[in-house]
Scaffold this motif. Structure first.
Motif, PDB file in Angstrom:
ATOM      1  N   SER A   1      47.835 -16.325   5.905  1.00  0.00           N
ATOM      2  CA  SER A   1      47.430 -17.697   6.191  1.00  0.00           C
ATOM      3  C   SER A   1      45.994 -17.700   6.699  1.00  0.00           C
ATOM      4  O   SER A   1      45.486 -16.692   7.187  1.00  0.00           O
ATOM      5  N   ALA A   2      45.376 -18.871   6.649  1.00  0.00           N
ATOM      6  CA  ALA A   2      44.002 -18.998   7.149  1.00  0.00           C
ATOM      7  C   ALA A   2      43.931 -18.655   8.630  1.00  0.00           C
ATOM      8  O   ALA A   2      42.975 -18.041   9.102  1.00  0.00           O
ATOM      9  N   ALA A   3      44.973 -19.054   9.384  1.00  0.00           N
ATOM     10  CA  ALA A   3      44.989 -18.797  10.818  1.00  0.00           C
ATOM     11  C   ALA A   3      44.906 -17.317  11.126  1.00  0.00           C
ATOM     12  O   ALA A   3      44.247 -16.889  12.074  1.00  0.00           O
ATOM     13  N   GLU A   4      45.540 -16.491  10.292  1.00  0.00           N
ATOM     14  CA  GLU A   4      45.581 -15.048  10.539  1.00  0.00           C
ATOM     15  C   GLU A   4      44.298 -14.350  10.130  1.00  0.00           C
ATOM     16  O   GLU A   4      43.858 -13.390  10.779  1.00  0.00           O
ATOM     17  N   TYR A   5      43.642 -14.834   9.069  1.00  0.00           N
ATOM     18  CA  TYR A   5      42.533 -14.072   8.501  1.00  0.00           C
ATOM     19  C   TYR A   5      41.142 -14.588   8.833  1.00  0.00           C
ATOM     20  O   TYR A   5      40.149 -13.948   8.488  1.00  0.00           O
ATOM     21  N   LYS A   6      41.048 -15.737   9.504  1.00  0.00           N
ATOM     22  CA  LYS A   6      39.701 -16.213   9.826  1.00  0.00           C
ATOM     23  C   LYS A   6      38.991 -15.272  10.791  1.00  0.00           C
ATOM     24  O   LYS A   6      37.775 -15.078  10.711  1.00  0.00           O
ATOM     25  N   TYR A   7      39.737 -14.647  11.697  1.00  0.00           N
ATOM     26  CA  TYR A   7      39.110 -13.776  12.682  1.00  0.00           C
ATOM     27  C   TYR A   7      38.527 -12.498  12.070  1.00  0.00           C
ATOM     28  O   TYR A   7      37.367 -12.161  12.343  1.00  0.00           O
ATOM     29  N   PRO A   8      39.290 -11.761  11.243  1.00  0.00           N
ATOM     30  CA  PRO A   8      38.663 -10.585  10.622  1.00  0.00           C
ATOM     31  C   PRO A   8      37.521 -10.934   9.674  1.00  0.00           C
ATOM     32  O   PRO A   8      36.517 -10.222   9.619  1.00  0.00           O
ATOM     33  N   VAL A   9      37.643 -12.038   8.921  1.00  0.00           N
ATOM     34  CA  VAL A   9      36.569 -12.428   8.009  1.00  0.00           C
ATOM     35  C   VAL A   9      35.295 -12.749   8.787  1.00  0.00           C
ATOM     36  O   VAL A   9      34.207 -12.243   8.479  1.00  0.00           O
ATOM     37  N   LEU A  10      35.421 -13.580   9.818  1.00  0.00           N
ATOM     38  CA  LEU A  10      34.244 -13.945  10.605  1.00  0.00           C
ATOM     39  C   LEU A  10      33.696 -12.729  11.361  1.00  0.00           C
ATOM     40  O   LEU A  10      32.491 -12.608  11.559  1.00  0.00           O
ATOM     41  N   GLY A  11      34.582 -11.824  11.743  1.00  0.00           N
ATOM     42  CA  GLY A  11      34.134 -10.600  12.398  1.00  0.00           C
ATOM     43  C   GLY A  11      33.266  -9.754  11.485  1.00  0.00           C
ATOM     44  O   GLY A  11      32.244  -9.198  11.905  1.00  0.00           O
ATOM     45  N   LEU A  12      33.650  -9.658  10.221  1.00  0.00           N
ATOM     46  CA  LEU A  12      32.860  -8.882   9.264  1.00  0.00           C
ATOM     47  C   LEU A  12      31.541  -9.582   8.909  1.00  0.00           C
ATOM     48  O   LEU A  12      30.518  -8.919   8.710  1.00  0.00           O
ATOM     49  N   VAL A  13      31.570 -10.902   8.828  1.00  0.00           N
ATOM     50  CA  VAL A  13      30.328 -11.645   8.577  1.00  0.00           C
ATOM     51  C   VAL A  13      29.353 -11.395   9.730  1.00  0.00           C
ATOM     52  O   VAL A  13      28.155 -11.155   9.523  1.00  0.00           O
ATOM     53  N   PHE A  14      29.873 -11.431  10.943  1.00  0.00           N
ATOM     54  CA  PHE A  14      29.053 -11.145  12.124  1.00  0.00           C
ATOM     55  C   PHE A  14      28.477  -9.731  12.043  1.00  0.00           C
ATOM     56  O   PHE A  14      27.284  -9.510  12.279  1.00  0.00           O
ATOM     57  N   LEU A  15      29.326  -8.765  11.679  1.00  0.00           N
ATOM     58  CA  LEU A  15      28.890  -7.374  11.576  1.00  0.00           C
ATOM     59  C   LEU A  15      27.797  -7.207  10.527  1.00  0.00           C
ATOM     60  O   LEU A  15      26.825  -6.473  10.731  1.00  0.00           O
ATOM     61  N   LYS A  16      27.940  -7.879   9.391  1.00  0.00           N
ATOM     62  CA  LYS A  16      26.923  -7.785   8.336  1.00  0.00           C
ATOM     63  C   LYS A  16      25.585  -8.330   8.838  1.00  0.00           C
ATOM     64  O   LYS A  16      24.520  -7.739   8.593  1.00  0.00           O
ATOM     65  N   TYR A  17      25.628  -9.431   9.536  1.00  0.00           N
ATOM     66  CA  TYR A  17      24.392 -10.025  10.034  1.00  0.00           C
ATOM     67  C   TYR A  17      23.698  -9.109  11.042  1.00  0.00           C
ATOM     68  O   TYR A  17      22.495  -8.828  10.917  1.00  0.00           O
ATOM     69  N   VAL A  18      24.435  -8.640  12.056  1.00  0.00           N
ATOM     70  CA  VAL A  18      23.784  -7.826  13.084  1.00  0.00           C
ATOM     71  C   VAL A  18      23.281  -6.502  12.500  1.00  0.00           C
ATOM     72  O   VAL A  18      22.262  -5.966  12.950  1.00  0.00           O
ATOM     73  N   SER A  19      23.972  -5.983  11.486  1.00  0.00           N
ATOM     74  CA  SER A  19      23.516  -4.750  10.836  1.00  0.00           C
ATOM     75  C   SER A  19      22.215  -4.985  10.063  1.00  0.00           C
ATOM     76  O   SER A  19      21.282  -4.181  10.132  1.00  0.00           O
ATOM     77  N   ASP A  20      22.159  -6.089   9.312  1.00  0.00           N
ATOM     78  CA  ASP A  20      20.946  -6.408   8.556  1.00  0.00           C
ATOM     79  C   ASP A  20      19.749  -6.579   9.483  1.00  0.00           C
ATOM     80  O   ASP A  20      18.651  -6.072   9.223  1.00  0.00           O
TER      81      ASP A  20
END
Length: 343
Positions: A1-20
């Motif tokens: 469900s969206a409720a379960e996966y929004k946190y890992p998805v947003l976590g990875l987006v955050f990780l990509k940004y800080v890495s770049d």
């Protein structure tokens, strides 16, 4: 469900940004070394090369530009290369923990439960690859804004998937903009007692910048009831370089107030509508100066809590259910009348 996966998805987006941004900071440091107008200009080429090699390994050159320090094994490119590993979930959890350990602002904020997701490692690797296609150009002034737009895009689309339940973490942009424009929170203490993912704070900071103010002239205070949503807010603010005080922990604003002595100049809030709450636990609380709100509906608990937090000249903008302005059930009409007479 969206409720379960929004946190890992947003976590990875955050990780990509800080890495770049981290990886691009080396170019920023080199540019400073060859710029005669820079405090770090070095005229001699050999000395410059030597110093730049040192500076690119010196975290103070990253912290000075509000760039998070990312350990080598936690950088997105390194993790992406391990995307097909059957152990990728645990690798990601370890990487996130290492980033938190190196950056006090991020401690307890990042998503570290990839190992508990009920999906196979291959899907996590696929997600890594998809998000890996995003490019955040740290040399452009608007890179933080671009990330903010991406972050908000994901929040908004997860909210659409979750429907009514999404109100706990997301308030539509149009509602937030209206509150901010009406209150005009240019400086002072800004508070949201049910801050969700922190949208009220982000738009308040934008308002300040658009009107010629400086980041930091407003002080942010927030509270959130759930640990995961609190993490969303902290990530949302941290990535923009916005300092904040979210209290010691997540918790119920009524029974575990994280800012008991706060008096705010501006309060912006979109509390849950018509929610039941533990009125007995705080029945004698000084916040209920106009009457104890009914246990079946916290609308007037929110309003009285907010009024109690305002400074002498403080202003508040609150989103409430339509019926709250005319309800006479369980003494709500009496409370409303007392609040109006005291104004």
């Amino acid at each position: 469900s969206a409720a379960e996966y929004k946190y890992p998805v947003l976590g990875l987006v955050f990780l990509k940004y800080v890495s770049d941004v981290f990886e691009a900071q080396a170019d920023v440091i080199r540019a400073k070394a060859v710029d005669p107008s820079s405090d770090h200009y070095v005229e001699d080429p050999e000395l410059r090369q030597e110093l730049v090699a040192e500076w690119t390994q010196d975290r103070s050159f990253y912290e000075a530009d509000n760039v998070f320090w990312i350990p080598e094994d936690s950088r997105y490119s390194r993790l992406l290369a391990q995307g097909k590993s059957p152990n990728i979930a645990n690798i990601l959890d370890t990487a996130m923990a290492a980033i938190e350990a190196e950056n006090p602002k991020l401690r307890g904020v990042l998503y570290r439960d990839f190992g508990r997701l009920a999906i196979d490692a291959g899907r996590i690797g696929d997600l890594l690859a998809i998000i890996g296609k995003m490019k955040f150009n740290a040399t452009e002034h608007g890179s933080r804004d671009v990330f903010g737009e991406v972050y908000e895009y994901f929040l908004g689309n997860f909210a659409l998937e979750e429907g009514q339940k999404a109100g706990q973490f997301y308030t539509p942009r149009s509602v937030v903009q209206t509150l901010v424009e009406v209150l005009a929170p240019f400086e002072g203490r800004i508070y949201d007692p049910c801050c969700g993912s922190g949208g009220m704070f982000v738009f308040s900071e934008r308002f300040i910048e658009v009107h010629g103010g400086q980041k930091g002239q407003a002080v942010i205070y927030g509270q959130e009831m759930t640990a995961t949503t609190r993490k969303l807010a902290c990530m949302n603010l941290a990535i923009r370089g916005i300092d904040y005080d979210m209290g010691r922990e997540y918790g119920d604003t009524f029974t575990n107030d994280q800012h008991p002595d706060l008096r705010a100049d501006y309060i912006l809030a979109n509390p849950p509508f018509n929610m039941e709450w533990d009125a007995k636990a705080v029945a004698q609380d000084r916040r209920w100066a106009y009457g104890v709100p009914p246990a079946k509906n916290a609308n007037y608990a929110w309003l009285q809590h907010i009024v109690s937090k305002l400074s002498t000249n403080g202003r508040a903008g609150v989103v409430l259910a339509n019926g709250s302005m005319s309800s006479n059930q369980s003494g709500e009409g009496v409370i409303r009348q007392a609040m109006l007479k005291a104004d």
